[in-house]
Design an enzyme around this catalytic site. Structure first.
Site, mmCIF file in Angstrom:
data_model
loop_
_atom_site.group_PDB
_atom_site.id
_atom_site.type_symbol
_atom_site.label_atom_id
_atom_site.label_comp_id
_atom_site.label_asym_id
_atom_site.label_seq_id
_atom_site.Cartn_x
_atom_site.Cartn_y
_atom_site.Cartn_z
ATOM 1 N N LYS A 24 36.892 37.573 24.367
ATOM 2 C CA LYS A 24 37.146 38.733 23.455
ATOM 3 C C LYS A 24 38.200 39.885 23.805
ATOM 4 C CE LYS A 24 34.343 42.134 20.658
ATOM 5 N NZ LYS A 24 32.886 42.458 20.221
ATOM 6 N N HIS A 25 37.917 40.244 25.034
ATOM 7 C CA HIS A 25 38.955 41.254 25.702
ATOM 8 C C HIS A 25 40.078 40.896 26.376
ATOM 9 C CE1 HIS A 25 36.179 44.236 23.596
ATOM 10 N NE2 HIS A 25 35.241 43.777 24.221
ATOM 11 N N HIS A 35 30.909 46.995 31.818
ATOM 12 C CA HIS A 35 30.576 46.568 30.846
ATOM 13 C C HIS A 35 31.996 45.532 30.640
ATOM 14 C CE1 HIS A 35 29.258 46.515 26.128
ATOM 15 N NE2 HIS A 35 30.025 45.484 26.625
ATOM 16 N N HIS A 43 32.346 35.932 27.591
ATOM 17 C CA HIS A 43 32.331 36.607 26.521
ATOM 18 C C HIS A 43 33.475 38.008 26.455
ATOM 19 C CE1 HIS A 43 31.130 39.210 22.866
ATOM 20 N NE2 HIS A 43 31.470 40.316 23.684
ATOM 21 N N GLU A 44 33.472 38.390 27.698
ATOM 22 C CA GLU A 44 34.377 39.730 27.619
ATOM 23 C C GLU A 44 35.986 38.927 28.109
ATOM 24 O OE1 GLU A 44 33.591 43.006 27.739
ATOM 25 O OE2 GLU A 44 31.839 42.458 26.984
HETATM 26 P P1 5GP Z 1 31.036 43.749 23.559
HETATM 27 O O1 5GP Z 1 31.314 42.539 22.577
HETATM 28 O O2 5GP Z 1 30.513 44.826 23.079
HETATM 29 O O3 5GP Z 1 32.186 43.376 24.709
HETATM 30 O O4 5GP Z 1 29.698 43.161 24.476
HETATM 31 C C1 5GP Z 1 28.494 42.703 23.764
HETATM 32 C C2 5GP Z 1 28.012 41.548 24.136
HETATM 33 O O5 5GP Z 1 27.817 41.222 25.244
HETATM 34 C C3 5GP Z 1 26.682 41.216 23.443
HETATM 35 O O6 5GP Z 1 26.809 40.015 22.477
HETATM 36 C C4 5GP Z 1 25.697 41.356 24.449
HETATM 37 O O7 5GP Z 1 24.721 40.271 24.102
HETATM 38 C C5 5GP Z 1 26.417 40.600 25.311
HETATM 39 N N1 5GP Z 1 25.820 41.252 26.862
HETATM 40 C C6 5GP Z 1 25.516 40.378 28.014
HETATM 41 N N2 5GP Z 1 25.272 41.043 28.805
HETATM 42 C C7 5GP Z 1 25.219 42.289 28.710
HETATM 43 C C8 5GP Z 1 25.186 43.504 29.096
HETATM 44 O O8 5GP Z 1 24.787 43.687 30.244
HETATM 45 N N3 5GP Z 1 25.410 44.832 28.238
HETATM 46 C C9 5GP Z 1 25.857 44.709 27.126
HETATM 47 N N4 5GP Z 1 26.111 45.959 26.526
HETATM 48 N N5 5GP Z 1 26.103 43.384 26.376
HETATM 49 C C10 5GP Z 1 25.887 42.247 27.186
HETATM 50 P P1 5GP Z 2 29.331 48.825 19.128
HETATM 51 O O1 5GP Z 2 29.527 48.250 17.699
HETATM 52 O O2 5GP Z 2 28.217 48.548 19.894
HETATM 53 O O3 5GP Z 2 30.016 50.009 19.365
HETATM 54 O O4 5GP Z 2 30.476 47.823 19.690
HETATM 55 C C1 5GP Z 2 30.292 46.326 19.723
HETATM 56 C C2 5GP Z 2 31.452 45.804 20.464
HETATM 57 O O5 5GP Z 2 32.668 45.980 19.591
HETATM 58 C C3 5GP Z 2 31.640 46.019 21.767
HETATM 59 O O6 5GP Z 2 30.911 45.250 22.535
HETATM 60 C C4 5GP Z 2 33.049 45.867 22.216
HETATM 61 O O7 5GP Z 2 33.356 44.400 22.170
HETATM 62 C C5 5GP Z 2 33.402 46.227 20.614
HETATM 63 N N1 5GP Z 2 34.096 47.552 20.687
HETATM 64 C C6 5GP Z 2 33.476 48.537 20.275
HETATM 65 N N2 5GP Z 2 34.385 49.863 20.506
HETATM 66 C C7 5GP Z 2 35.444 49.491 21.063
HETATM 67 C C8 5GP Z 2 36.651 49.957 21.393
HETATM 68 O O8 5GP Z 2 36.914 51.180 21.181
HETATM 69 N N3 5GP Z 2 37.666 49.103 21.832
HETATM 70 C C9 5GP Z 2 37.586 47.732 21.865
HETATM 71 N N4 5GP Z 2 38.385 47.166 22.443
HETATM 72 N N5 5GP Z 2 36.195 47.187 21.535
HETATM 73 C C10 5GP Z 2 35.288 47.872 21.081
#
Ligand code: 5GP
Ligand code: 5GP
Ligand code: 5GP
Length: 208
Positions: free
Chosen positions: A100-101, A43, A96-97
């Site tokens: 954002k990260h 992820h 996105h990854e």
């Molecule tokens: P995050 O912001 O948590 O790092 O990533 C979640 C975002 O990545 C969401 O906007 C989701 O729509 C997009 N995304 C695309 N492909 C995937 C996938 O395979 N798994 C997850 N968890 N998120 C994905």
């Molecule tokens: P969720 O609300 O599904 O837990 O997380 C949504 C998104 O917030 C994730 O796709 C990820 O991008 C970010 N996120 C959630 N928990 C963490 C965390 O502990 N660390 C970081 N860096 N991002 C996080």
């Protein structure tokens, strides 16, 4: 306004079980390159603070550029597949990854090295192998969360964080595994802070 390179304390390396992403509320779409293998997919690799918070979207000027990872493309498609809908080639997920990260770790890793580090960490963790060797298989059966944790700890040397979600029958199921990684993204470390998991004591390991 955020500064360009923010410091951070460690990474969460987050792997997702595709069976649990797909049978949950949002369902899934396979990438254009085909159904992913029945394996954990990456992820992300997320910079974090040891106090529990994290920086995000650190550098709007650093866009994802697929030319910088062209040598990694087939491995990214295999190991870091997107499951979101509508079906796409993965570029949206990696963009996105990174934005954002990844941009929050640019003081340590450029774009190529960031994605390469994720791929190497996945190989190093080899989670499905460890779990199946311990008899914990994606067969829709339920397993003790403690057993899953213990197995991963024995295999990697470090206790994982485990996150669950719910399938349509409201069963708690294995969704994501978090491993903590040092700031150079090369070795697993003890987690300074654990993610909150929301798992029942017994969880389903869904088929994919
Ligand atoms: P995050 O912001 O948590 O790092 O990533 C979640 C975002 O990545 C969401 O906007 C989701 O729509 C997009 N995304 C695309 N492909 C995937 C996938 O395979 N798994 C997850 N968890 N998120 C994905
Ligand atoms: P969720 O609300 O599904 O837990 O997380 C949504 C998104 O917030 C994730 O796709 C990820 O991008 C970010 N996120 C959630 N928990 C963490 C965390 O502990 N660390 C970081 N860096 N991002 C996080
Ligand atoms: P949770 O309820 O899982 O702690 O957080 C829900 C959402 O709040 C996360 O998915 C994330 O989007 C946001 N959030 C919580 N803590 C932080 C933080 O320290 N930094 C950032 N950027 N977002 C956070």
């Amino acid at each position: 306004v955020q500064s360009v390179a923010q410091d951070f304390d460690f990474f969460y390396f987050v792997l997702q079980w595709p069976g649990a992403y797909c049978d949950s509320r949002h369902s899934c779409c396979y990438p254009k390159t085909g159904k992913p293998a029945a394996d954990f997919g990456i992820h992300g690799l997320w910079p974090n603070y040891k106090t529990g918070g994290w920086p995000q979207n650190c550098n709007p000027d650093s866009q994802f550029d697929d030319l910088r990872v062209s040598d990694l493309m087939s491995e990214l498609q295999r190991e870091w597949p997107t499951l979101s809908c509508p079906s796409n080639d993965g570029m949206k997920f990696w963009t996105h990854e990174w934005e954002k990260h990844g941009t929050c770790a640019e003081s340590e890793l450029d774009q190529h090295d960031y994605f390469e580090a994720g791929l190497k960490l996945k190989q190093k963790a080899n989670l499905l192998h460890a779990l199946t060797n311990a008899g914990i298989k994606p067969d829709d059966k339920f397993y003790e969360i403690k057993e899953i944790e213990k197995t991963i700890k024995e295999a990697t040397g470090f206790a994982p964080g485990i996150e669950c979600n719910k399938d349509s029958s409201h069963n708690s199921q294995l969704y994501q595994i978090y491993l903590c990684v040092d700031t150079s993204a090369s070795k697993f470390i003890n987690c300074p802070v654990m993610p909150h998991g929301r798992c029942d004591s017994r969880v389903q390991f869904p088929k994919f």
